[in-house]
Each structure stands twice: as C-alpha cells, then as structure tokens.
Design an enzyme around this catalytic site. Structure first.
Site, PDB file in Angstrom:
ATOM      1  N   ARG A  53       8.121  -2.006   5.825  1.00  0.00           N
ATOM      2  CA  ARG A  53       7.795  -2.415   7.195  1.00  0.00           C
ATOM      3  C   ARG A  53       6.695  -3.456   7.090  1.00  0.00           C
ATOM      4  NH1 ARG A  53       3.235  -1.686   6.440  1.00  0.00           N
ATOM      5  NH2 ARG A  53       2.850  -2.028   8.651  1.00  0.00           N
ATOM      6  N   GLY A  54       6.323  -4.015   8.258  1.00  0.00           N
ATOM      7  CA  GLY A  54       5.419  -5.161   8.237  1.00  0.00           C
ATOM      8  C   GLY A  54       6.284  -6.413   8.203  1.00  0.00           C
ATOM      9  N   GLN A 203       0.187   3.975  10.878  1.00  0.00           N
ATOM     10  CA  GLN A 203       0.166   3.028   9.742  1.00  0.00           C
ATOM     11  C   GLN A 203      -1.264   2.723   9.294  1.00  0.00           C
ATOM     12  OE1 GLN A 203       2.046   2.676  12.500  1.00  0.00           O
ATOM     13  NE2 GLN A 203       3.869   1.442  12.155  1.00  0.00           N
ATOM     14  N   ASP A 244       3.711  -9.695  14.490  1.00  0.00           N
ATOM     15  CA  ASP A 244       5.149  -9.740  14.186  1.00  0.00           C
ATOM     16  C   ASP A 244       5.825 -10.983  14.726  1.00  0.00           C
ATOM     17  OD1 ASP A 244       4.446  -6.830  13.832  1.00  0.00           O
ATOM     18  OD2 ASP A 244       6.516  -6.933  13.107  1.00  0.00           O
ATOM     19  N   LYS A 255       1.601  -4.602  16.822  1.00  0.00           N
ATOM     20  CA  LYS A 255       1.754  -3.148  17.011  1.00  0.00           C
ATOM     21  C   LYS A 255       1.139  -2.698  18.323  1.00  0.00           C
ATOM     22  CE  LYS A 255       3.558  -0.981  14.926  1.00  0.00           C
ATOM     23  NZ  LYS A 255       4.971  -0.628  15.227  1.00  0.00           N
TER      24      LYS A 255
HETATM   25  O1  MRU Z   1       6.158  -1.302  12.903  1.00  0.00           O
HETATM   26  P1  MRU Z   1       5.484  -1.947  11.732  1.00  0.00           P
HETATM   27  O2  MRU Z   1       4.726  -0.998  10.876  1.00  0.00           O
HETATM   28  O3  MRU Z   1       6.454  -2.801  10.934  1.00  0.00           O
HETATM   29  O4  MRU Z   1       4.433  -2.927  12.406  1.00  0.00           O
HETATM   30  C1  MRU Z   1       3.646  -3.731  11.587  1.00  0.00           C
HETATM   31  C2  MRU Z   1       2.673  -4.514  12.341  1.00  0.00           C
HETATM   32  O5  MRU Z   1       2.553  -4.439  13.538  1.00  0.00           O
HETATM   33  C3  MRU Z   1       1.866  -5.497  11.555  1.00  0.00           C
HETATM   34  O6  MRU Z   1       0.620  -5.686  12.136  1.00  0.00           O
HETATM   35  C4  MRU Z   1       2.618  -6.823  11.550  1.00  0.00           C
HETATM   36  O7  MRU Z   1       3.908  -6.654  11.071  1.00  0.00           O
HETATM   37  C5  MRU Z   1       1.924  -7.833  10.733  1.00  0.00           C
HETATM   38  S1  MRU Z   1       2.206  -7.516   9.021  1.00  0.00           S
HETATM   39  C6  MRU Z   1       1.355  -8.592   8.065  1.00  0.00           C
END
Ligand code: MRU
Length: 363
Positions: A53-54, A203, A244, A255
C-alpha cells in the site's frame, strides 16, 4: 532502509529473475514476512488487500503485475485487460494509473516476443527512479527541517507530525514524508516525530512507527485526535504528510484525517507540507473534490487486529454489536491549507502556478 541490519527495498525480483517479492505489510508490525508474486492476479490481490500500500508502491507493484501478465500472454488484448484490472484495485492513488500508463507506453509498439523483456526493464527502472525521486524529496525537505532546527535552542528537537504511512514502506525506499526526516536524522539533527495512529487501519502506529523505530528515529505514537491539542501546546513545529493524488491546482487527497490536521495546523500557524513525487500529480484535474475517494469495508472500523500475550495475532470486535460503520479511506485538503509541496524538483506553492513552474515540461 534497514530492518535488523539488513537493507531492504519494499519490492524486488526473486533470484529466479522473474517472480516478484514484497514485504507483506498486513503482517507488520508483529511479523516480518515476505510474499512471492508469480501471476498478475497475485499482484492485483496484493494491492487490493493492502499487502502493499502507499501510492508509489502500489504503482511499482502494478508495473510488475503487467510483467507477470505479459509472461502469460503478450497480446494487446491481454495487456489491456491486465492494465484495466490492476487499475481497478484501488481508485484514489494516481501513481497506480501513472505506472500502468508507463508500462503500456514501454511495450505497446513492440512485437510480442520483445514485450516481456522490455516490461521487466521498465518496471525495474520505475523502481529505481522512485528511489531517487524520494531521495531528492528528502534533500529538498531537509532544508525546511534545518531552518526550524537553526531557530531552536541546544537540545531542543524539531517536532514533525505525520499522518498515515508515507514512509519507505509506502514507496520503494526512503518514503516521501519521511525522506526529509530520515535525512535530517542521518545528518545528526535532533528530530522527533509525532506519529498519528491513523484509524481505522493504523498505518501510523503499525507501519510508520515500525520503520522509524527500525532506523532509530525518535518518535511517539499519538491518537488521531491529539494532533490539534499538541499544536495548541506548541509541541509541533511542522506537519509533513504524503498524498495519493494532487490536482494541477494543488489540492491534496491523502489518508482520511489529513484535512483535519491541515485545519488545526492553519489555526495554530504550524506549517503544513505535503511531500510527493511527480507521479502523484493528476494534471487532468483541477478540483480536489473530483478525485475518486475509496470506500473500504466497515470491518476495518468495527474490528481491529492485535497481538495476544501468547504471540498469536487475532482480530477482535471493538464496536457495539449490530452498529453499522462508514469507511471513506481518503479526504481532500484544499490547496489553501497547504504551506507548500515538497517534490523531487524542489518546494513550490500548492497552486497551479507553483506546480507549473516546477513542471513546465509536464506530460
Ligand atoms: O491506504 P493507504 O495505506 O495506501 O494510504 C497511504 C497514504 O495515504 C499515504 O499517505 C500516501 O499513499 C502517500 S505514500 C508515500
């Protein structure tokens, strides 16, 4: 970055030269387990179930998913179907779409017999580029931390608050929001991180705290609602979050809960920065409220995993039985609440003007 003294990236090729290894993030922080992806569907499942994820790492995994798909069938039809399927796994992260576009561009004009090799080369390069991009985000963001450190007294740490995990686990290495923090720490600057736990999937508590701890960066986990209070107390010098998707006008999807941190930061004159690679910018959108927001299962709100004293990891119910839950996974922070965007090319205002000055050559 290192785990128990061993340097890892979050995604790499197995020694067989074609299957793909990932760190299974659903098992962290209690167990460090890797998983092997051998089919395109393995990559799709890894993205959907958040083993990876990320935003940047989702993109890198999808790129290798295309490689695995082409091994099975290198026709145009199979490639298009694989790309559509991988893109469908998570709707908000723009890096996923960007990486899939890059893969399509790399192979579409090649004869079938050359496609697999070209795809693996592009996926590997995409990962290497992500590492360098994130390193450069850190180089630019470090200046901001250094400026704050210069104004502090001896023995006073620079306190950075971050939300979710925009660390190296969310990228291929370094992270986006964490890259300036790692580089400050590596340079000997006294930096301390307030880590939002980041309900519902935690997370922050499970991943950001894990990776900061593994690298020796001082940090403290806080509940999501503590950030505003800490800002009022003067305990937060700056906020750095990842994203994202950023629109061409500088609105930021990240997030769920990021927007509330931005509001609190504005009210308390705390600088609120967003760190991102170019692959997160969706030049086709102006208005952040046009970004699709992922809705996830209510189970993530109603239940929580944890480790029992005997070491077993179980999921427990935490809510009133029978209650329903809503689970939007991201929110939008308008550009007006963002102090600046930290990119691999430098820091700019969160605005159409700021972004187009940094990226005059945008695709
Ligand atoms: O749902 P996730 O864990 O994939 O969300 C991740 C985030 O919101 C991060 O802040 C975002 O992807 C930036 S990652 C460098």
């Amino acid at each position: 970055m290192k785990i128990n003294g061993t340097a890892y990236r979050t995604i790499w090729l197995n020694e067989d030269g074609w299957s793909v290894e990932i760190i299974d993030q659903t098992r962290l922080p209690h167990e460090f387990v890797t998983a092997r992806l051998t089919r395109m569907e393995d990559a799709a499942v890894a993205i959907r179930t958040m083993q990876v994820r990320g935003a940047p790492l989702i993109g890198a995994t999808a790129a290798y998913g295309v490689c695995l798909a082409l091994r099975e069938d290198a026709s145009d039809e199979a490639m298009d179907a694989a790309i559509d399927h991988l893109a469908d796994q998570r709707p908000t992260a723009f890096n996923l779409r960007w990486a899939l576009d890059e893969m399509r561009k790399a192979v579409r004009n090649l004869p079938r017999e050359e496609r697999v090799k070209a795809a693996y080369e592009r996926a590997a390069r995409l990962c290497d580029e992500d590492v360098e991009t994130c390193r450069m985000i850190g180089v630019h963001g470090l200046q901001l931390i250094e400026e704050i450190a210069a104004k502090k007294g001896a023995g006073e740490a620079v306190n950075v608050l971050t939300h979710c995990n925009a660390g190296w686990l969310a990228c291929v290495d370094w992270g986006t929001a964490t890259s300036p923090i790692y580089q400050a720490h590596n340079k000997g600057i006294d930096v301390h991180v307030w880590v939002d736990e980041t309900r519902p999937r935690n997370q922050g508590a499970s991943l950001t705290a894990y990776e900061l701890g593994a690298h020796g960066v001082p940090h403290t986990i806080i509940v999501d609602n503590a950030g505003g209070h800490l800002m009022q107390q003067g305990a937060v010098d700056m906020v750095i979050v990842g994203t994202d998707r950023v629109t061409a006008a500088g609105d930021v999807a990240n997030k769920i809960g990021t927007y509330l941190k931005a509001l609190a930061a504005k009210d308390n004159d705390v600088p609120f920065f967003v760190a991102l690679p170019h692959s997160t910018i969706d030049w086709s959108l102006e208005d952040g409220f046009d970004i699709p927001i992922e809705e996830r299962s209510s189970d993530e709100v109603l239940t929580m995993p944890g480790r029992l004293p005997d070491g077993s990891v179980v999921r427990v119910e935490i809510a009133a039985p029978g209650s329903e839950a809503d689970n939007p996974a991201f929110d939008v922070t308008p550009a007006r609440l963002v102090s600046g965007l930290i990119t691999e090319r430098g820091i700019c205002e969160a605005s159409a003007e700021g972004l187009s000055k940094l990226y005059p050559d945008r695709d």
